[in-house]
Write a protein that holds these residues in place. Structure first.
Motif, short mmCIF file in Angstrom:
data_model
loop_
_atom_site.label_atom_id
_atom_site.label_comp_id
_atom_site.label_asym_id
_atom_site.label_seq_id
_atom_site.Cartn_x
_atom_site.Cartn_y
_atom_site.Cartn_z
N LYS A 172 7.17 94.00 -6.16
CA LYS A 172 6.79 95.16 -5.97
C LYS A 172 5.88 95.46 -4.69
O LYS A 172 6.05 96.53 -3.92
N ASN A 173 5.48 94.46 -3.79
CA ASN A 173 4.87 94.63 -2.90
C ASN A 173 5.13 93.96 -1.59
O ASN A 173 4.82 93.94 -0.58
N ALA A 174 6.28 93.02 -1.88
CA ALA A 174 6.67 91.86 -0.70
C ALA A 174 7.84 91.43 -1.19
O ALA A 174 8.38 91.00 -2.24
N ILE A 175 8.70 90.73 -0.06
CA ILE A 175 9.75 89.74 -0.43
C ILE A 175 9.49 88.37 0.23
O ILE A 175 9.18 88.28 1.43
N TYR A 176 9.57 87.52 -0.67
CA TYR A 176 9.49 86.09 -0.32
C TYR A 176 10.83 85.34 0.05
O TYR A 176 11.78 85.55 -0.83
N THR A 177 10.81 84.66 1.12
CA THR A 177 11.97 83.70 1.43
C THR A 177 11.73 82.40 1.41
O THR A 177 10.74 82.14 2.04
N ILE A 178 12.09 81.59 0.61
CA ILE A 178 11.68 80.27 0.28
C ILE A 178 12.55 79.19 0.12
O ILE A 178 13.79 79.06 -0.35
N LYS A 179 12.27 78.16 1.19
CA LYS A 179 13.04 77.02 1.23
C LYS A 179 12.54 76.05 0.01
O LYS A 179 11.47 75.59 0.09
N TYR A 180 13.42 75.77 -0.92
CA TYR A 180 13.30 74.92 -2.08
C TYR A 180 14.16 73.71 -2.11
O TYR A 180 15.43 73.88 -1.68
N ASP A 181 13.52 72.55 -2.27
CA ASP A 181 14.15 71.41 -2.08
C ASP A 181 14.67 71.03 -3.67
O ASP A 181 14.01 70.74 -4.54
N PHE A 182 15.96 71.26 -3.65
CA PHE A 182 16.76 71.06 -5.08
C PHE A 182 16.74 69.69 -5.56
O PHE A 182 17.34 69.65 -6.70
N ILE A 183 16.68 68.74 -4.73
CA ILE A 183 16.45 67.37 -5.09
C ILE A 183 15.37 66.83 -5.39
O ILE A 183 15.21 66.29 -6.61
N SER A 184 14.20 67.18 -4.86
CA SER A 184 12.98 66.72 -5.27
C SER A 184 12.18 67.75 -6.03
O SER A 184 10.96 67.69 -6.53
N LEU A 185 12.65 69.06 -6.26
CA LEU A 185 12.45 70.09 -7.07
C LEU A 185 10.98 70.60 -6.45
O LEU A 185 10.07 70.37 -7.53
N LYS A 186 10.67 71.00 -5.41
CA LYS A 186 9.46 71.37 -4.77
C LYS A 186 9.78 72.37 -3.78
O LYS A 186 10.85 72.44 -3.05
N ILE A 187 8.68 73.30 -3.50
CA ILE A 187 8.93 74.24 -2.64
C ILE A 187 8.43 73.69 -1.25
O ILE A 187 7.29 72.93 -0.94
N LEU A 188 9.29 73.67 -0.26
CA LEU A 188 8.93 73.30 1.04
C LEU A 188 7.98 74.14 2.13
O LEU A 188 7.31 73.80 2.85
N GLN A 189 8.61 75.35 1.98
CA GLN A 189 7.87 76.45 3.10
C GLN A 189 8.59 77.56 2.29
O GLN A 189 9.49 77.72 1.76
N PHE A 190 7.75 78.80 2.80
CA PHE A 190 8.09 80.12 2.29
C PHE A 190 7.50 81.10 3.53
O PHE A 190 6.44 80.79 4.18
N ASN A 191 8.24 82.28 3.54
CA ASN A 191 7.66 83.48 4.27
C ASN A 191 7.68 84.61 3.40
O ASN A 191 8.27 84.86 2.52
N ARG A 192 6.40 85.28 3.76
CA ARG A 192 6.28 86.58 2.82
C ARG A 192 6.16 87.84 3.95
O ARG A 192 5.68 87.89 4.89
N THR A 193 7.10 88.82 3.39
CA THR A 193 7.19 89.82 4.48
C THR A 193 6.77 91.25 3.50
O THR A 193 7.29 91.53 2.65
N PRO A 194 5.60 91.74 3.82
CA PRO A 194 5.21 93.07 3.03
C PRO A 194 6.25 94.06 2.90
O PRO A 194 6.80 94.34 4.04
N LEU A 195 6.56 94.86 1.88
CA LEU A 195 7.40 95.83 1.82
C LEU A 195 6.98 96.79 2.68
O LEU A 195 8.12 97.69 3.24
N THR A 196 5.60 97.24 3.11
CA THR A 196 5.28 98.41 3.62
C THR A 196 5.77 98.11 5.29
O THR A 196 5.56 99.25 5.94
N GLU A 197 6.16 96.93 5.73
CA GLU A 197 6.33 96.71 7.13
C GLU A 197 7.85 97.03 7.24
O GLU A 197 8.29 97.31 8.40
N ILE A 198 8.60 97.10 6.25
CA ILE A 198 10.05 97.31 6.60
C ILE A 198 10.55 98.73 7.01
O ILE A 198 9.95 99.39 6.30
N ASP A 199 11.15 98.69 7.85
CA ASP A 199 11.45 100.36 8.24
C ASP A 199 12.95 100.51 8.00
O ASP A 199 13.32 101.52 7.93
N THR A 200 13.86 99.47 8.24
CA THR A 200 15.30 99.56 8.18
C THR A 200 15.98 98.44 7.34
O THR A 200 15.62 97.21 7.60
#
Length: 299
Positions: free
Chosen positions: A115-143
């Motif tokens: 409800k507050n943000a969108i996460y883009t997550i790089k996930y290792d489907f081999i070792s089954l773990k999160i490698l990195q992620f970025n969080r973008t608040p929805l309030t910053e999105i304009d277009t």
């Protein structure tokens, strides 16, 4: 409805009489319906002939680790547990999509929308773990833009894609058939090839162009937009419920429902400024942005 074959087989036709009768009966509802149906049939045939080629039609979906049973479900649950630390931040939906970088490289990403943000997550489907992620608040999105993925008019990438697709089709044919049959194959083409895919671009640039140092720097970070398209598995899933997890349109619909009042939604082609892009061509043709089985090794 009149049969065209019957008209062709008729021995004689009085065209003058036919013309007069058509003019006289032009107000007949049955004739109007018949004309309408014939026109729709012609339009439908034309539409079928203009359908673009299906993306990723020659891939082996079983080489994707994300195609294995319950792997995506497990990854999504792990992302929920780790990233959703705020209990007031309601989870709207999750998707496995393809992110297209500024430099036109395709990357497999889990997208988690709250409800507050969108996460883009790089996930290792081999070792089954999160490698990195970025969080973008929805309030910053304009277009948020929706449209076909296209290259600039002077880009050489569509021609290179057509050449690569033709060579790949020849190799694919040679492995399974005799070389003598390749010359008769009509589906082996080297014409300029577009992406034939649609996507969305989520922006928080406030309408400002990207600075020169970021636009031409392959190591630049903090690009003020995200470009997504459907995951390759989307074109190989038969059940609608299963396909929806890989469909970029689902993310777009969810965004419309929660931030339509604070964000501008537009529809136009999404230009990918790749003019030569040999590195991106090699990266995308070999699916280096996806976790796959590659012979005796996997990465």
């Amino acid at each position: 409805m009149l049969d065209h074959n019957q008209l062709d087989e008729a021995p004689t036709v009085n065209f003058d009489t036919a013309t007069l009768r058509m003019a006289k009966d032009s107000d007949d509802p049955e004739l109007r319906d018949e004309s309408y149906n014939q026109e729709n049939s012609t339009n439908a045939a034309t539409a079928r002939s203009n359908v673009p080629s299906i993306p990723f039609k020659n891939i082996d979906v079983h080489t994707f680790f994300s195609d294995r049973n319950e792997v995506v479900e497990r990854a999504v649950k792990e992302c929920h547990d780790i990233l959703s630390t705020d209990q007031n931040d309601e989870i709207i939906g999750t998707w496995l999509l393809t992110e297209i970088s500024l430099w036109d490289t395709e990357k497999e990403r889990i997208v988690l929308l709250t409800k507050n943000a969108i996460y883009t997550i790089k996930y290792d489907f081999i070792s089954l773990k999160i490698l990195q992620f970025n969080r973008t608040p929805l309030t910053e999105i304009d277009t948020i833009a929706e449209g076909e993925l296209e290259y600039p008019p002077k880009s050489a990438v569509p021609r290179l894609n057509g050449l690569a697709e033709g060579v790949s089709s020849m190799i694919h044919c040679a492995v399974r058939q005799q070389w003598s049959s390749i010359a008769s194959r009509s589906d082996i083409k080297f014409e300029s090839r577009k992406r034939n895919m649609s996507g969305i671009r989520i922006m928080w640039s406030k309408g400002k162009p990207l600075s020169f140092d970021k636009k031409w720097n392959p190591f630049a970070k903090h690009i003020p937009w995200l470009t997504y398209t459907s995951h390759p598995l989307y074109w190989h899933k038969g059940i609608n419920e299963e396909r929806s997890r890989f469909d970029v349109n689902g993310l777009h619909s969810a965004l419309v429902s929660i931030i339509s009042e604070t964000c501008m939604f537009v529809k136009h082609p999404l230009i990918i400024e790749n003019y030569l892009g040999l590195g991106a061509l090699l990266h995308n043709r070999t699916s280096l942005g996806f976790f796959k089985v590659r012979g005796k090794i996997s990465f």
